[in-house]
Write a protein that holds these residues in place. Structure first.
Motif, PDB file in Angstrom:
ATOM      1  N   GLU A  83       0.828  -1.200   0.000  1.00 48.69           N
ATOM      2  CA  GLU A  83       0.000   0.000   0.000  1.00 48.69           C
ATOM      3  C   GLU A  83       0.865   1.253   0.000  1.00 48.69           C
ATOM      4  N   ASP A  87       0.990   4.107  -2.921  1.00 46.69           N
ATOM      5  CA  ASP A  87       0.844   5.532  -2.627  1.00 46.69           C
ATOM      6  C   ASP A  87       1.997   6.337  -3.209  1.00 46.69           C
ATOM      7  N   ARG A  88       3.216   5.808  -3.088  1.00 45.22           N
ATOM      8  CA  ARG A  88       4.390   6.494  -3.660  1.00 45.22           C
ATOM      9  C   ARG A  88       4.265   6.605  -5.166  1.00 45.22           C
ATOM     10  N   GLU A  90       1.575   6.543  -6.998  1.00 45.46           N
ATOM     11  CA  GLU A  90       0.509   7.478  -7.338  1.00 45.46           C
ATOM     12  C   GLU A  90       0.998   8.921  -7.191  1.00 45.46           C
TER      13      GLU A  90
END
Length: 101
Positions: A83, A87-88, A90
């Motif tokens: 996750e 996130d990174r 994105e």
């Protein structure tokens, strides 16, 4: 914290990693590089932003479909790392899209 260098799309990126997670981050970088190569092969010449976007999209599709490039342990720590990596990716895609405008 330590720093690792990831070679992706002909460039070196220095990325901070928690102690003990360097190898995992390097493996993740190799996956991103592979997906960049896959996108380039499938679609030809792309801008950096588009290339990274498609690479991130392919990785996200793999995660959403339950696919994995390598066997992983099914535990909370692995899920949290996946996750955080998503996130990174994105955040990188968003920054690249803004830079391309």
């Amino acid at each position: 914290m330590s720093e690792v260098t990831l070679h992706i799309n002909g460039r070196d990126y220095k990325v901070r990693a928690r102690d003990g997670e360097e190898e995992q981050l390097v493996r993740a970088g190799h996956l991103v590089e592979q997906r960049c190569n896959d996108a380039r092969s499938a679609m030809g010449t792309l801008s950096d932003a588009s290339l990274y976007f498609y690479a991130a999209l392919m990785l996200a599709d793999d995660l959403a479909g339950g696919k994995s490039a390598a066997p992983v342990q099914e535990d909370e720590a692995t899920a949290a790392r996946a996750e955080a990596l998503a996130d990174r990716l994105e955040a990188i895609a968003i920054r690249l899209e803004k830079a391309a405008r």
